[in-house]
Design a protein around this motif. Sequence first.
Motif, PDB file in Angstrom:
ATOM      1  N   ALA A   1     -27.397 -20.426 -34.736  1.00 19.46           N
ATOM      2  CA  ALA A   1     -25.979 -20.492 -35.123  1.00 19.46           C
ATOM      3  C   ALA A   1     -25.135 -19.582 -34.247  1.00 19.46           C
ATOM      4  O   ALA A   1     -24.064 -19.972 -33.759  1.00 19.46           O
ATOM      5  N   VAL A   2     -25.606 -18.354 -34.030  1.00 19.06           N
ATOM      6  CA  VAL A   2     -24.852 -17.401 -33.220  1.00 19.06           C
ATOM      7  C   VAL A   2     -24.844 -17.827 -31.756  1.00 19.06           C
ATOM      8  O   VAL A   2     -23.803 -17.767 -31.081  1.00 19.06           O
ATOM      9  N   PHE A   3     -25.986 -18.284 -31.261  1.00 22.85           N
ATOM     10  CA  PHE A   3     -26.062 -18.654 -29.843  1.00 22.85           C
ATOM     11  C   PHE A   3     -25.103 -19.795 -29.519  1.00 22.85           C
ATOM     12  O   PHE A   3     -24.315 -19.698 -28.568  1.00 22.85           O
ATOM     13  N   PHE A   4     -25.158 -20.868 -30.287  1.00 23.40           N
ATOM     14  CA  PHE A   4     -24.315 -22.022 -29.960  1.00 23.40           C
ATOM     15  C   PHE A   4     -22.837 -21.750 -30.261  1.00 23.40           C
ATOM     16  O   PHE A   4     -21.963 -22.240 -29.553  1.00 23.40           O
ATOM     17  N   GLY A   5     -22.564 -20.947 -31.284  1.00 21.71           N
ATOM     18  CA  GLY A   5     -21.180 -20.596 -31.562  1.00 21.71           C
ATOM     19  C   GLY A   5     -20.564 -19.761 -30.458  1.00 21.71           C
ATOM     20  O   GLY A   5     -19.492 -20.078 -29.934  1.00 21.71           O
ATOM     21  N   ALA A   6     -21.253 -18.701 -30.054  1.00 18.94           N
ATOM     22  CA  ALA A   6     -20.702 -17.765 -29.074  1.00 18.94           C
ATOM     23  C   ALA A   6     -20.719 -18.313 -27.655  1.00 18.94           C
ATOM     24  O   ALA A   6     -19.826 -18.016 -26.857  1.00 18.94           O
ATOM     25  N   SER A   7     -21.729 -19.104 -27.305  1.00 18.37           N
ATOM     26  CA  SER A   7     -21.844 -19.578 -25.926  1.00 18.37           C
ATOM     27  C   SER A   7     -20.923 -20.752 -25.631  1.00 18.37           C
ATOM     28  O   SER A   7     -20.316 -20.820 -24.549  1.00 18.37           O
ATOM     29  N   SER A   8     -20.784 -21.677 -26.560  1.00 15.09           N
ATOM     30  CA  SER A   8     -20.013 -22.892 -26.279  1.00 15.09           C
ATOM     31  C   SER A   8     -18.537 -22.594 -26.041  1.00 15.09           C
ATOM     32  O   SER A   8     -17.930 -23.108 -25.083  1.00 15.09           O
ATOM     33  N   SER A   9     -17.936 -21.764 -26.880  1.00 17.56           N
ATOM     34  CA  SER A   9     -16.517 -21.459 -26.701  1.00 17.56           C
ATOM     35  C   SER A   9     -16.281 -20.631 -25.447  1.00 17.56           C
ATOM     36  O   SER A   9     -15.285 -20.819 -24.736  1.00 17.56           O
TER      37      SER A   9
ATOM     38  N   TRP B   1     -23.658 -20.889 -42.394  1.00 16.37           N
ATOM     39  CA  TRP B   1     -22.738 -21.718 -41.620  1.00 16.37           C
ATOM     40  C   TRP B   1     -21.484 -20.952 -41.191  1.00 16.37           C
ATOM     41  O   TRP B   1     -20.775 -21.387 -40.281  1.00 16.37           O
ATOM     42  N   HIS B   2     -21.234 -19.805 -41.795  1.00 14.23           N
ATOM     43  CA  HIS B   2     -20.087 -18.985 -41.385  1.00 14.23           C
ATOM     44  C   HIS B   2     -20.310 -18.331 -40.014  1.00 14.23           C
ATOM     45  O   HIS B   2     -19.341 -17.933 -39.355  1.00 14.23           O
ATOM     46  N   GLN B   3     -21.564 -18.186 -39.590  1.00  9.73           N
ATOM     47  CA  GLN B   3     -21.857 -17.478 -38.345  1.00  9.73           C
ATOM     48  C   GLN B   3     -21.322 -18.215 -37.116  1.00  9.73           C
ATOM     49  O   GLN B   3     -20.715 -17.605 -36.241  1.00  9.73           O
ATOM     50  N   ALA B   4     -21.549 -19.510 -37.046  1.00  5.69           N
ATOM     51  CA  ALA B   4     -21.127 -20.268 -35.858  1.00  5.69           C
ATOM     52  C   ALA B   4     -19.611 -20.228 -35.647  1.00  5.69           C
ATOM     53  O   ALA B   4     -19.147 -19.908 -34.543  1.00  5.69           O
ATOM     54  N   PRO B   5     -18.787 -20.533 -36.667  1.00  9.46           N
ATOM     55  CA  PRO B   5     -17.339 -20.465 -36.430  1.00  9.46           C
ATOM     56  C   PRO B   5     -16.831 -19.054 -36.149  1.00  9.46           C
ATOM     57  O   PRO B   5     -15.886 -18.872 -35.379  1.00  9.46           O
ATOM     58  N   LEU B   6     -17.464 -18.033 -36.745  1.00  5.95           N
ATOM     59  CA  LEU B   6     -17.048 -16.655 -36.474  1.00  5.95           C
ATOM     60  C   LEU B   6     -17.197 -16.335 -34.995  1.00  5.95           C
ATOM     61  O   LEU B   6     -16.261 -15.847 -34.350  1.00  5.95           O
ATOM     62  N   TRP B   7     -18.362 -16.625 -34.434  1.00  7.05           N
ATOM     63  CA  TRP B   7     -18.616 -16.255 -33.044  1.00  7.05           C
ATOM     64  C   TRP B   7     -18.015 -17.265 -32.076  1.00  7.05           C
ATOM     65  O   TRP B   7     -17.733 -16.908 -30.923  1.00  7.05           O
ATOM     66  N   PHE B   8     -17.792 -18.499 -32.528  1.00  4.54           N
ATOM     67  CA  PHE B   8     -17.067 -19.444 -31.690  1.00  4.54           C
ATOM     68  C   PHE B   8     -15.648 -18.936 -31.443  1.00  4.54           C
ATOM     69  O   PHE B   8     -15.192 -18.850 -30.310  1.00  4.54           O
ATOM     70  N   LEU B   9     -14.962 -18.554 -32.520  1.00  6.28           N
ATOM     71  CA  LEU B   9     -13.599 -18.066 -32.346  1.00  6.28           C
ATOM     72  C   LEU B   9     -13.575 -16.695 -31.685  1.00  6.28           C
ATOM     73  O   LEU B   9     -12.626 -16.340 -31.010  1.00  6.28           O
ATOM     74  N   GLY B  10     -14.661 -15.913 -31.870  1.00  2.00           N
ATOM     75  CA  GLY B  10     -14.731 -14.612 -31.218  1.00  2.00           C
ATOM     76  C   GLY B  10     -14.549 -14.715 -29.710  1.00  2.00           C
ATOM     77  O   GLY B  10     -14.065 -13.784 -29.066  1.00  2.00           O
ATOM     78  N   ASN B  11     -14.940 -15.855 -29.150  1.00  2.00           N
ATOM     79  CA  ASN B  11     -14.756 -16.087 -27.710  1.00  2.00           C
ATOM     80  C   ASN B  11     -13.700 -17.140 -27.406  1.00  2.00           C
ATOM     81  O   ASN B  11     -13.398 -17.390 -26.238  1.00  2.00           O
ATOM     82  N   PHE B  12     -13.148 -17.754 -28.451  1.00  2.28           N
ATOM     83  CA  PHE B  12     -12.185 -18.842 -28.255  1.00  2.28           C
ATOM     84  C   PHE B  12     -10.776 -18.264 -28.245  1.00  2.28           C
ATOM     85  O   PHE B  12      -9.917 -18.641 -29.038  1.00  2.28           O
ATOM     86  N   GLN B  13     -10.566 -17.326 -27.322  1.00  2.00           N
ATOM     87  CA  GLN B  13      -9.293 -16.622 -27.258  1.00  2.00           C
ATOM     88  C   GLN B  13      -9.018 -16.187 -25.830  1.00  2.00           C
ATOM     89  O   GLN B  13      -9.814 -16.428 -24.925  1.00  2.00           O
TER      90      GLN B  13
END
Length: 493
Positions: free
Chosen positions: A246-254, A36-48
């Motif tokens: 997890a990585v796809f939805f985290g990184a793409s959505s943000s 579950w740590h993967q999604a927030p990591l990559w979400f914030l990776g692009n949420f900037q």
Amino acid sequence: MTTEASDRPKARPGAPLIEVRSIDWVPDNERHGRLWHQAPLWFLGNFQYFSIPIGFIGPSMGLSLGWTVVASVLGIGVGTIFMAFHASQGPTMGLPQMIQSRAQFGYRGVVVPLIATLFTYVAFNVVDTVLLGDGLGSAFGWNPALIAIVAAAGAAALAIFGHDWLHKAFRVLLYVSLPLMLILTIGVIFGNAGGAESSTQYGFNWGAFMAQFAAAAAYNITYAPYVSDYSRYLPSKTKSRSVIAAVFFGASSSAIWLIVLGAWLAIRLGATDGLAGLQLAGNTVFVHLGDATALLSAMALAATMGMNAYGGMLTVLTTVDSVRPIKPNRKARVITILVLTAVWYLIASTITSGAVSTVFSSLTLMLYLLVPWTATNLVDYFLVRKGHYAITDLFTPKGIYGAWGSRGLFSFAIGLLAEIPFMVLPQIGPWSYTGPLAQALGGVDIAWLVGLLVTSVAYFLLSRSLNLAAEQAAQVRSDQQLGREKEAATAGH
């Protein structure tokens, strides 16, 4: 490839404050990562902040808001697919991404894609430094030189502390920034963030559409060389499809969220700087919302610089180890990160071009360089060797993968060469380039798609001559050796 007993991390609980592992294999007893740590990591990776100016690219070429959104969604979707599939290699291999690439390019031959990868890390942090200086200077009137120093120091410190602290920092920043960005976005949707119809005529043209599409695709493809660096601590039994999702939805959505917001800021607010536009829109919704959102977005970008520094460190150590074997200890990690920090800071201090052109130029170059590598790596992992590797042989030029992987190197070269006639390189200083076939297409950039196809087909065909049956014995030997190492490590605790 083993670490000395004094350098081994302790078993959970009680991980070391500063990470010990770098380019070496992570044993199962140290796999403390959580899915579950993967999604927030990559979400914030692009949420900037970096994501916002990507939304400026299409409008700067006359593309309408609607078509910019379509191009961005499609581009992010395509680019994130490649990124997410690379992430699934981490739990299986327990290795940094570019060490695994020795299977395709050879123990020494991997230096070729490593150079392209190192360019990506340095380029990202150079651009990030320019963006932070321009953005915070425009939004708050702060000194860009001081901003660059503080951001570089913070990013270096985060990279030195390593994997676990990067995950923690990203989660904290996400929890704080997400509610503010959500409120601002609701304000935009309901017309409370200001903005008006632009007098500029926006519409559709293929050149602008493909430029926006390519920039969006490049954004997450450029994460591919190090996405598995952050999944390699997951247990080896973690399901690949779970990591990919997890990585796809985290990184793409943000990324989609902020790129679309950036396009709105460019067209409806006439913003020329993403951070200043974010500040203006937020403060229009209610007082100081924009100030807080802009500052947190900048902090998230600085944290992402730490991620890039960490990946750059792994790339440099892999390169050095491919030439002369080294002990990947704490000292090597820290020195490498500090040197990389000095390099990107010095380069950034010489950049004078605007934020939009800097972002577009860097993403275009990174995409051209990384596509032949990502095609080779994914075809090998999923279609040729299907995730089965002799891990110990990746740490010696005398192993089954050899010193030079002719199949991978040839495929990489032919893919890169195939791109050249189709390239549309934006202005870089006084120089630009549009290939003859790109000119025939009216300036539409499909170079990376050509490179992807040519490299994939070339490597798949060349790999048909591999003796995979002969590799099985090496895999068994490797698994046995790693099992003995794991038992010894456990006994040492």
